[in-house]
Write a protein that holds these residues in place. Sequence first.
Motif, PDB file in Angstrom:
ATOM      1  N   ARG A 186       4.586   6.368  -5.004  1.00 58.21           N
ATOM      2  CA  ARG A 186       3.456   5.471  -4.828  1.00 58.21           C
ATOM      3  C   ARG A 186       2.822   5.125  -6.164  1.00 58.21           C
ATOM      4  NH1 ARG A 186       0.831   5.027  -0.134  1.00 58.21           N
ATOM      5  NH2 ARG A 186      -1.192   5.166  -1.162  1.00 58.21           N
ATOM      6  N   SER A 210      -1.567   2.508  -4.406  1.00 56.48           N
ATOM      7  CA  SER A 210      -2.906   2.711  -3.866  1.00 56.48           C
ATOM      8  C   SER A 210      -4.009   2.145  -4.740  1.00 56.48           C
ATOM      9  CB  SER A 210      -3.146   4.201  -3.647  1.00 56.48           C
ATOM     10  OG  SER A 210      -2.945   4.900  -4.867  1.00 56.48           O
ATOM     11  N   ASP A 232       0.819  -1.212   0.000  1.00 60.93           N
ATOM     12  CA  ASP A 232       0.000   0.000   0.000  1.00 60.93           C
ATOM     13  C   ASP A 232       0.854   1.264   0.000  1.00 60.93           C
ATOM     14  OD1 ASP A 232      -2.583  -1.393   2.124  1.00 60.93           O
ATOM     15  OD2 ASP A 232      -2.526  -1.121  -0.053  1.00 60.93           O
TER      16      ASP A 232
END
Length: 129
Positions: free
Chosen positions: A103, A54, A30
């Motif tokens: 991310r 994500s 995550d």
Amino acid sequence: EVQFVESGGGLVQAGGSLRLSCAADGFFLDYYAVGWFRQAPGKEREGVSCISASDSIASYADSAKGRFTISSDKAKNMVYLQMNSLEPEDTAVYFCAANLMRRTCPPGALDRIYEYDYWGQGTQVTVSS
């Protein structure tokens, strides 16, 4: 201690398929994007695919588009690379690694190999003609 372990490589004929697995022990999918890379003998390591942390949005190198699919199972802490329509040019050692700076997988993310860490030992993929 974080450790990435790749598996699933092997010998396959051209046109065949393989599914590579990346076990991301001690790592939270995550938090950071994860990429698949490959290195053929005598060549530099190159990016193949990246999956964001994500929303699991994926990006692919041109050589992988339409043939490879990256996915993740966060419950199992696993990242996969499904490879179809394999070609002899796909022969290489395949690695997975985490992008500790991002991310997501923006354009060019696969080119910035220096952003990736926790490299596994790799898994050999050999495609015969």
